[in-house]
Design a protein around this motif. Structure first.
Motif, PDB file in Angstrom:
ATOM      1  N   LEU A  17       0.827  -1.217   0.000  1.00 50.29           N
ATOM      2  CA  LEU A  17       0.000   0.000   0.000  1.00 50.29           C
ATOM      3  C   LEU A  17       0.861   1.268   0.000  1.00 50.29           C
ATOM      4  N   GLU A  18       1.989   1.232   0.721  1.00 45.06           N
ATOM      5  CA  GLU A  18       2.878   2.403   0.742  1.00 45.06           C
ATOM      6  C   GLU A  18       3.491   2.638  -0.645  1.00 45.06           C
ATOM      7  N   PHE A  19       3.861   1.550  -1.318  1.00 45.58           N
ATOM      8  CA  PHE A  19       4.380   1.715  -2.690  1.00 45.58           C
ATOM      9  C   PHE A  19       3.266   2.212  -3.615  1.00 45.58           C
ATOM     10  N   VAL A  24       0.647   6.750  -6.638  1.00 40.64           N
ATOM     11  CA  VAL A  24      -0.468   7.715  -6.719  1.00 40.64           C
ATOM     12  C   VAL A  24       0.083   9.142  -6.693  1.00 40.64           C
ATOM     13  N   TYR A  25       0.992   9.421  -5.726  1.00 36.08           N
ATOM     14  CA  TYR A  25       1.570  10.766  -5.640  1.00 36.08           C
ATOM     15  C   TYR A  25       2.363  11.110  -6.907  1.00 36.08           C
ATOM     16  N   ARG A  26       3.063  10.091  -7.441  1.00 32.70           N
ATOM     17  CA  ARG A  26       3.859  10.376  -8.635  1.00 32.70           C
ATOM     18  C   ARG A  26       2.956  10.767  -9.803  1.00 32.70           C
ATOM     19  N   HIS A  46       8.108  14.872  -3.959  1.00 30.93           N
ATOM     20  CA  HIS A  46       8.757  14.606  -2.668  1.00 30.93           C
ATOM     21  C   HIS A  46       7.898  13.668  -1.819  1.00 30.93           C
ATOM     22  N   GLN A  47       6.606  13.882  -1.909  1.00 33.86           N
ATOM     23  CA  GLN A  47       5.702  13.027  -1.147  1.00 33.86           C
ATOM     24  C   GLN A  47       5.782  11.580  -1.662  1.00 33.86           C
ATOM     25  N   ALA A  48       5.900  11.439  -2.978  1.00 36.08           N
ATOM     26  CA  ALA A  48       6.053  10.099  -3.561  1.00 36.08           C
ATOM     27  C   ALA A  48       7.308   9.430  -2.986  1.00 36.08           C
ATOM     28  N   GLU A  50       8.663  10.119  -0.098  1.00 39.61           N
ATOM     29  CA  GLU A  50       8.441   9.838   1.321  1.00 39.61           C
ATOM     30  C   GLU A  50       7.660   8.537   1.520  1.00 39.61           C
ATOM     31  N   GLU A  51       6.776   8.247   0.592  1.00 42.23           N
ATOM     32  CA  GLU A  51       6.025   6.984   0.704  1.00 42.23           C
ATOM     33  C   GLU A  51       6.956   5.783   0.560  1.00 42.23           C
ATOM     34  N   ILE A  52       8.010   5.949  -0.241  1.00 42.97           N
ATOM     35  CA  ILE A  52       8.985   4.852  -0.366  1.00 42.97           C
ATOM     36  C   ILE A  52       9.748   4.693   0.953  1.00 42.97           C
ATOM     37  N   VAL A  53      10.029   5.820   1.608  1.00 42.95           N
ATOM     38  CA  VAL A  53      10.664   5.751   2.932  1.00 42.95           C
ATOM     39  C   VAL A  53       9.757   4.963   3.889  1.00 42.95           C
ATOM     40  N   HIS A  54       8.455   5.230   3.805  1.00 42.61           N
ATOM     41  CA  HIS A  54       7.502   4.505   4.663  1.00 42.61           C
ATOM     42  C   HIS A  54       7.548   3.005   4.379  1.00 42.61           C
ATOM     43  N   ALA A  55       7.510   2.654   3.097  1.00 44.96           N
ATOM     44  CA  ALA A  55       7.569   1.224   2.732  1.00 44.96           C
ATOM     45  C   ALA A  55       8.852   0.607   3.279  1.00 44.96           C
ATOM     46  N   HIS A  94      -6.500   9.550  -0.374  1.00 41.20           N
ATOM     47  CA  HIS A  94      -5.581   8.415  -0.291  1.00 41.20           C
ATOM     48  C   HIS A  94      -4.945   8.345   1.096  1.00 41.20           C
ATOM     49  N   GLU A  95      -4.609   9.507   1.654  1.00 44.57           N
ATOM     50  CA  GLU A  95      -4.023   9.518   3.009  1.00 44.57           C
ATOM     51  C   GLU A  95      -5.011   8.942   4.027  1.00 44.57           C
ATOM     52  N   GLU A  96      -6.287   9.273   3.861  1.00 41.67           N
ATOM     53  CA  GLU A  96      -7.296   8.733   4.800  1.00 41.67           C
ATOM     54  C   GLU A  96      -7.326   7.204   4.708  1.00 41.67           C
ATOM     55  N   ARG A  97      -7.210   6.708   3.495  1.00 44.04           N
ATOM     56  CA  ARG A  97      -7.211   5.250   3.294  1.00 44.04           C
ATOM     57  C   ARG A  97      -5.985   4.622   3.975  1.00 44.04           C
ATOM     58  N   VAL A  98      -4.833   5.264   3.811  1.00 42.37           N
ATOM     59  CA  VAL A  98      -3.607   4.738   4.430  1.00 42.37           C
ATOM     60  C   VAL A  98      -3.733   4.788   5.956  1.00 42.37           C
ATOM     61  N   SER A  99      -4.273   5.882   6.482  1.00 42.50           N
ATOM     62  CA  SER A  99      -4.446   6.004   7.943  1.00 42.50           C
ATOM     63  C   SER A  99      -5.286   4.858   8.477  1.00 42.50           C
ATOM     64  N   GLU A 127       2.549   9.981  12.252  1.00 34.31           N
ATOM     65  CA  GLU A 127       2.891  10.436  10.898  1.00 34.31           C
ATOM     66  C   GLU A 127       1.616  10.658  10.073  1.00 34.31           C
ATOM     67  N   GLN A 128       0.655   9.765  10.218  1.00 30.77           N
ATOM     68  CA  GLN A 128      -0.575   9.894   9.427  1.00 30.77           C
ATOM     69  C   GLN A 128      -1.392  11.123   9.854  1.00 30.77           C
ATOM     70  N   ILE A 129      -1.403  11.409  11.149  1.00 32.98           N
ATOM     71  CA  ILE A 129      -2.108  12.621  11.609  1.00 32.98           C
ATOM     72  C   ILE A 129      -1.488  13.835  10.925  1.00 32.98           C
ATOM     73  N   GLU A 130      -0.144  13.847  10.907  1.00 33.57           N
ATOM     74  CA  GLU A 130       0.584  14.968  10.305  1.00 33.57           C
ATOM     75  C   GLU A 130       0.323  15.040   8.789  1.00 33.57           C
ATOM     76  N   GLU A 131       0.379  13.901   8.132  1.00 34.34           N
ATOM     77  CA  GLU A 131       0.206  13.904   6.670  1.00 34.34           C
ATOM     78  C   GLU A 131      -1.204  14.347   6.284  1.00 34.34           C
ATOM     79  N   GLU A 132      -2.190  13.827   7.014  1.00 33.68           N
ATOM     80  CA  GLU A 132      -3.572  14.223   6.705  1.00 33.68           C
ATOM     81  C   GLU A 132      -3.751  15.722   6.926  1.00 33.68           C
TER      82      GLU A 132
HETATM   83 FE1  FEO Z   1       2.698   6.494   3.950  1.00 32.41          FE
HETATM   84 FE2  FEO Z   1       1.267   9.235   3.187  1.00 32.41          FE
HETATM   85  O1  FEO Z   1       1.260   7.619   4.037  1.00 32.41           O
END
Ligand code: FEO
Length: 169
Positions: A17-19, A24-26, A46-48, A50-55, A94-99, A127-132
């Protein structure tokens, strides 16, 4: 302590899901580039990353616990956004879905009595609170510009100034 087979599967779903979020961001960045809003495109790129960092954080967790991280099938991003507002609304959705997926993962780990995943999942909850919050604020600010072109360009320039982060940190 090794994660159970079921938890390993749940974590691998989160890695995928993170990938997917990164893709999606890309795609959203591409949409902004094609509409001559390079600052917004840069922010989304940059957000794209960051999602790889999350994965990678989830991959490291599985690896450290003696499990096997596996990237699953990633669906092509379906983006129908046709304006800056709809692009960032899509990002917020999408962020809500990830949260929700992170909360589910947390609940699953708690039910299984897996304490070792807590520090990582607590980090992700924050992190999700911040991203949302960040994406929701951008949506609101784009909405404020309405049909004000110069206002949108100012916001574009501001978002383009986001500091660079890489997939290595
Ligand atoms: Fe990895 Fe933007 O959530």
């Amino acid at each position: 302590m090794k994660l159970t087979e079921d938890l390993e599967k749940a974590f691998n779903n989160q890695i995928t899901l993170e990938f997917e979020a990164s893709m999606v961001y890309r795609q959203l960045a591409i949409e902004m580039d094609t509409r001559d809003l390079p600052g917004m495109a840069s922010w989304l790129r940059h957000q794209a990353d960051e999602e790889i960092v999350h994965a990678n954080k989830f991959i490291a967790h599985l690896d450290n616990r003696g499990n096997h991280p596996v990237i699953g099938n990633i669906p092509a991003p379906t983006v129908t956004a046709n304006s800056a507002l709809s692009v960032f609304q899509a990002a917020a959705a999408h962020e809500e879905r990830v949260s929700e997926a992170i909360r589910d993962l947390y609940r699953t780990c708690e039910e299984a009595g897996d304490l070792d995943a807590r520090p990582l999942l607590n980090w992700f909850l924050g992190e999700q609170i911040e991203e949302e919050a960040t994406v929701t604020e951008i949506v609101a600010r784009i909405a404020m510009t309405g049909n004000d072109g110069p206002g949108l360009l100012r916001l574009d320039s501001e978002l383009g100034a986001r500091p660079t982060r890489t997939t290595e940190n």
